[in-house]
Motif scaffolding. Structure first.
Motif, PDB file in Angstrom:
ATOM      1  N   SER A 170      40.240  30.118  24.325  1.00 55.38           N
ATOM      2  CA  SER A 170      41.295  29.197  23.871  1.00 55.38           C
ATOM      3  C   SER A 170      40.785  27.766  23.819  1.00 55.38           C
ATOM      4  N   ALA A 171      39.999  27.367  24.824  1.00 55.22           N
ATOM      5  CA  ALA A 171      39.429  26.014  24.848  1.00 55.22           C
ATOM      6  C   ALA A 171      38.450  25.821  23.693  1.00 55.22           C
ATOM      7  N   LEU A 172      37.702  26.868  23.361  1.00 56.14           N
ATOM      8  CA  LEU A 172      36.744  26.785  22.247  1.00 56.14           C
ATOM      9  C   LEU A 172      37.473  26.608  20.915  1.00 56.14           C
ATOM     10  N   ILE A 173      38.564  27.356  20.721  1.00 53.90           N
ATOM     11  CA  ILE A 173      39.364  27.192  19.492  1.00 53.90           C
ATOM     12  C   ILE A 173      39.912  25.773  19.406  1.00 53.90           C
ATOM     13  N   ALA A 174      40.412  25.254  20.541  1.00 49.08           N
ATOM     14  CA  ALA A 174      40.956  23.890  20.572  1.00 49.08           C
ATOM     15  C   ALA A 174      39.878  22.858  20.237  1.00 49.08           C
ATOM     16  N   PHE A 175      38.642  23.113  20.644  1.00 49.93           N
ATOM     17  CA  PHE A 175      37.542  22.201  20.332  1.00 49.93           C
ATOM     18  C   PHE A 175      37.314  22.133  18.821  1.00 49.93           C
ATOM     19  N   PHE A 176      37.355  23.291  18.147  1.00 49.74           N
ATOM     20  CA  PHE A 176      37.202  23.311  16.689  1.00 49.74           C
ATOM     21  C   PHE A 176      38.365  22.597  15.999  1.00 49.74           C
ATOM     22  N   VAL A 177      39.572  22.739  16.555  1.00 48.67           N
ATOM     23  CA  VAL A 177      40.733  22.018  16.016  1.00 48.67           C
ATOM     24  C   VAL A 177      40.524  20.514  16.143  1.00 48.67           C
ATOM     25  N   LEU A 178      40.002  20.092  17.287  1.00 49.23           N
ATOM     26  CA  LEU A 178      39.750  18.666  17.529  1.00 49.23           C
ATOM     27  C   LEU A 178      38.773  18.097  16.495  1.00 49.23           C
ATOM     28  N   ILE A 179      37.684  18.808  16.241  1.00 50.76           N
ATOM     29  CA  ILE A 179      36.705  18.359  15.247  1.00 50.76           C
ATOM     30  C   ILE A 179      37.353  18.279  13.871  1.00 50.76           C
ATOM     31  N   GLY A 180      38.144  19.308  13.522  1.00 51.74           N
ATOM     32  CA  GLY A 180      38.821  19.318  12.229  1.00 51.74           C
ATOM     33  C   GLY A 180      39.811  18.179  12.082  1.00 51.74           C
ATOM     34  N   ALA A 181      40.563  17.900  13.159  1.00 49.55           N
ATOM     35  CA  ALA A 181      41.566  16.830  13.118  1.00 49.55           C
ATOM     36  C   ALA A 181      40.920  15.466  12.924  1.00 49.55           C
ATOM     37  N   LEU A 182      39.781  15.246  13.554  1.00 53.54           N
ATOM     38  CA  LEU A 182      39.088  13.951  13.440  1.00 53.54           C
ATOM     39  C   LEU A 182      38.658  13.670  12.005  1.00 53.54           C
ATOM     40  N   PHE A 183      38.315  14.716  11.251  1.00 51.73           N
ATOM     41  CA  PHE A 183      37.839  14.540   9.873  1.00 51.73           C
ATOM     42  C   PHE A 183      38.935  14.706   8.829  1.00 51.73           C
ATOM     43  N   ALA A 184      39.905  15.604   9.069  1.00 52.63           N
ATOM     44  CA  ALA A 184      40.896  15.939   8.038  1.00 52.63           C
ATOM     45  C   ALA A 184      42.118  15.032   8.053  1.00 52.63           C
ATOM     46  N   ILE A 185      42.587  14.647   9.245  1.00 50.10           N
ATOM     47  CA  ILE A 185      43.803  13.840   9.351  1.00 50.10           C
ATOM     48  C   ILE A 185      43.412  12.371   9.375  1.00 50.10           C
ATOM     49  N   LYS A 186      43.661  11.681   8.289  1.00 46.16           N
ATOM     50  CA  LYS A 186      43.256  10.275   8.158  1.00 46.16           C
ATOM     51  C   LYS A 186      44.382   9.308   8.503  1.00 46.16           C
ATOM     52  N   GLU A 187      45.610   9.664   8.091  1.00 47.96           N
ATOM     53  CA  GLU A 187      46.738   8.752   8.289  1.00 47.96           C
ATOM     54  C   GLU A 187      47.331   8.914   9.684  1.00 47.96           C
ATOM     55  N   ASN A 188      47.838   7.794  10.231  1.00 50.85           N
ATOM     56  CA  ASN A 188      48.348   7.821  11.608  1.00 50.85           C
ATOM     57  C   ASN A 188      49.851   8.071  11.681  1.00 50.85           C
ATOM     58  N   TRP A 189      50.604   7.750  10.627  1.00 52.26           N
ATOM     59  CA  TRP A 189      52.050   7.980  10.546  1.00 52.26           C
ATOM     60  C   TRP A 189      52.786   7.463  11.786  1.00 52.26           C
ATOM     61  N   LYS A 190      53.071   6.176  11.795  1.00 46.76           N
ATOM     62  CA  LYS A 190      53.866   5.618  12.882  1.00 46.76           C
ATOM     63  C   LYS A 190      54.929   4.695  12.312  1.00 46.76           C
ATOM     64  N   GLU A 191      55.961   4.442  13.112  1.00 45.91           N
ATOM     65  CA  GLU A 191      57.060   3.571  12.689  1.00 45.91           C
ATOM     66  C   GLU A 191      56.555   2.134  12.547  1.00 45.91           C
ATOM     67  N   GLU A 192      57.010   1.466  11.502  1.00 47.30           N
ATOM     68  CA  GLU A 192      56.570   0.091  11.264  1.00 47.30           C
ATOM     69  C   GLU A 192      57.227  -0.900  12.216  1.00 47.30           C
ATOM     70  N   ARG A 193      58.506  -0.635  12.558  1.00 41.58           N
ATOM     71  CA  ARG A 193      59.224  -1.589  13.402  1.00 41.58           C
ATOM     72  C   ARG A 193      58.791  -1.481  14.864  1.00 41.58           C
ATOM     73  N   LYS A 194      58.855  -2.596  15.559  1.00 43.76           N
ATOM     74  CA  LYS A 194      58.489  -2.646  16.969  1.00 43.76           C
ATOM     75  C   LYS A 194      59.529  -1.906  17.806  1.00 43.76           C
ATOM     76  N   GLN A 195      59.052  -1.095  18.755  1.00 43.03           N
ATOM     77  CA  GLN A 195      59.957  -0.351  19.623  1.00 43.03           C
ATOM     78  C   GLN A 195      59.466  -0.423  21.066  1.00 43.03           C
ATOM     79  N   THR A 196      60.405  -0.216  21.981  1.00 38.05           N
ATOM     80  CA  THR A 196      60.044  -0.115  23.401  1.00 38.05           C
ATOM     81  C   THR A 196      60.269   1.326  23.842  1.00 38.05           C
ATOM     82  N   PHE A 197      59.406   1.808  24.727  1.00 40.92           N
ATOM     83  CA  PHE A 197      59.514   3.185  25.180  1.00 40.92           C
ATOM     84  C   PHE A 197      60.630   3.315  26.216  1.00 40.92           C
ATOM     85  N   ASP A 198      61.467   4.305  26.035  1.00 44.48           N
ATOM     86  CA  ASP A 198      62.637   4.538  26.891  1.00 44.48           C
ATOM     87  C   ASP A 198      62.203   5.287  28.162  1.00 44.48           C
ATOM     88  N   VAL A 199      61.755   4.545  29.165  1.00 46.98           N
ATOM     89  CA  VAL A 199      61.233   5.139  30.399  1.00 46.98           C
ATOM     90  C   VAL A 199      62.345   5.824  31.194  1.00 46.98           C
TER      91      VAL A 199
END
Length: 456
Positions: A170-199
């Motif tokens: 399972s850890a080995l599969i996750a390692f391959f996913v990590l390598i793929g994510a670093l190269f394939a997923i370019k955009e970060n997709w986050k909210e533009e407006r400033k927010q505070t975390f609801d602790v």
């Protein structure tokens, strides 16, 4: 900006591979539990905490992690989740005691919460509207193929290389996913407006959900009822608090004001509550009552997951063209029929009957899953994709935890704290029957919830 077809396919591949991690390891571990029980000399009640500790942490951290992803970026949280998952999964493989194994499983669940709190949101952001049902169907099919491979490969791995090998693979599969994510997923997709975390909201949510899930797993003990009551009160306080927040960790208004989102989430919760304990109970039944090896038990359990994989792919495409609500309701009804059949399994029931019931349940689950996910994710605006993705994941994990709680409660009532063995096969049969009866009743409520989750 529209994504290129090649990049969309690459993202779909990475997300699908990440979605295979948990179902593969979870279904494989069900076959390995008797061996883990033997190695650590643990009792029947404690055995259930090996899968439950992981599901608990994933459930309580998924919503906060999704909110964090909206603030700092879904890609960033997804990648760090993979790193945590790899670390604590490897440590689970080298655990020297059941206590350390349960702790490492809990911590790896935090990594899973970061992965699954963002994965569906990344997929929805990258995939064009007219292809979402198909993409979700492919993702669901990957999950169920992993579930199918888990019992078979888990049985072989456990029998020839030990239960620890499941964690390493399972850890080995996750390692391959990590390598793929670093190269394939370019955009970060986050909210533009400033927010505070609801602790405060996150803490209340974690405490309330933990009390409910843990309390449910130790019923009928008095402490279980106390924790359930405390958990419900905390969640009520959490709801009141969240309504007043500008940036709540859980958007209560979306949940209660959006009828389609609410009922599709509820039907997902009930579906997993009614079905997840099936493989856990049957793996014990096939090995302790029928005397099968892990490999042979896995070959029987694999048929449900194969049927789920094949049908979910088709139903995902179908949900782009016809009523997804009708499909999900039909699927839940078929599962109910299959669960009723499981209630009548005996100590000498023909294996072909068991296989036929698993095929029926797998078919129903496949018809239900992709359309229901399509309804849930399509019922919210784009800015709520992260919240919807995490809610879907939380409903799945809470449902699975409650399902394990039902199984553990019936085992605790009839078997208690003694070790599993063939000597308690009669008590195991009764506990299995009680579990399936409760799950059948739950499924009826799921049929209703699916029927009213109708998009306009």
């Amino acid at each position: 900006m529209p994504q290129k077809i090649s990049s969309v396919n690459a993202i779909l591949f990475v997300i699908c591979l990440s979605s295979s991690l948990v179902p593969f390891m979870g279904s494989a571990l069900n076959l390995a539990l008797p061996y883990i029980n033997e190695d650590f000399s643990i009792n029947a009640s404690l055995s259930g905490w090996i899968p439950t500790s992981y599901m608990l942490s994933t459930a309580i951290f998924q919503i906060p992690c999704a909110k964090l992803a909206d603030m700092i970026g879904r890609r960033r949280v997804f990648i760090w989740g993979l790193i945590l998952f790899i670390l604590f999964t490897v440590l689970s493989g080298v655990a020297s005691s059941v206590v350390s194994l349960i702790i490492y499983r809990f911590l790896s669940g935090i990594g899973s919460a970061m992965i699954f709190g963002t994965s569906a949101a990344i997929l929805m952001s990258a995939i064009p509207l007219q292809k979402r049902g198909q993409a979700l169907g492919i993702n669901a099919a990957t999950v169920y193929f992993s579930l199918a491979a888990g019992p078979f490969l888990g049985g072989i791995l456990t029998q020839y290389w030990g239960w620890q090998s499941i964690f390493y693979i399972s850890a080995l599969i996750a390692f391959f996913v990590l390598i793929g994510a670093l190269f394939a997923i370019k955009e970060n997709w986050k909210e533009e407006r400033k927010q505070t975390f609801d602790v405060i909201g996150s803490v209340l949510y974690a405490l309330g959900l933990s009390a409910i899930i843990y309390g449910f797993t130790i019923l009928p003990a008095i402490l279980g009822f106390i924790l359930l009551a405390a958990g419900v009160l905390i969640m009520v306080a959490f709801s009141v608090y969240e309504k007043k927040q500008t940036n709540p960790v859980f958007d209560i208004k979306v949940f209660f004001e959006n009828k389609v989102f609410k009922y599709s989430s509820l039907s997902a919760l009930i579906n997993y509550s009614a079905t997840f304990a099936i493989s856990f109970m049957l793996s014990l039944y096939l090995q302790y009552v029928r005397g099968l090896s892990p490999r042979d038990a896995g070959l029987i359990l694999i048929v449900q997951s194969i049927m789920m994989a094949v049908v979910s792919f088709a139903s995902g495409k179908l949900s782009d063209k016809m009523s997804a609500s009708f499909l999900s309701t039909l699927g839940m009804s078929i599962i109910f029929i299959g669960l009723i059949g499981l209630c009548f399994i005996g100590e000498s029931t023909n294996f072909y009957i068991i296989i036929a019931l698993l095929v029926l349940i797998g078919f129903g689950f496949g018809v239900f899953s992709s359309p229901n996910m399509n309804i849930l994710m399509s019922s919210v605006d784009k800015q709520h994709y992260g919240f919807a993705s995490a809610t879907a994941g939380t409903m799945r994990l809470v449902g699975q935890s409650l399902s394990m709680g039902i199984a553990m409660m019936s085992i605790s009532l009839l078997i208690g704290d003694i070790k599993f063995s063939a000597a308690v096969h009669t008590e195991l049969m009764y506990s299995m029957r009680i579990t399936f009866i409760i799950c059948s009743v739950l499924c009826l409520f799921g049929v209703y919830a699916s029927s009213v989750a109708k998009p306009k």
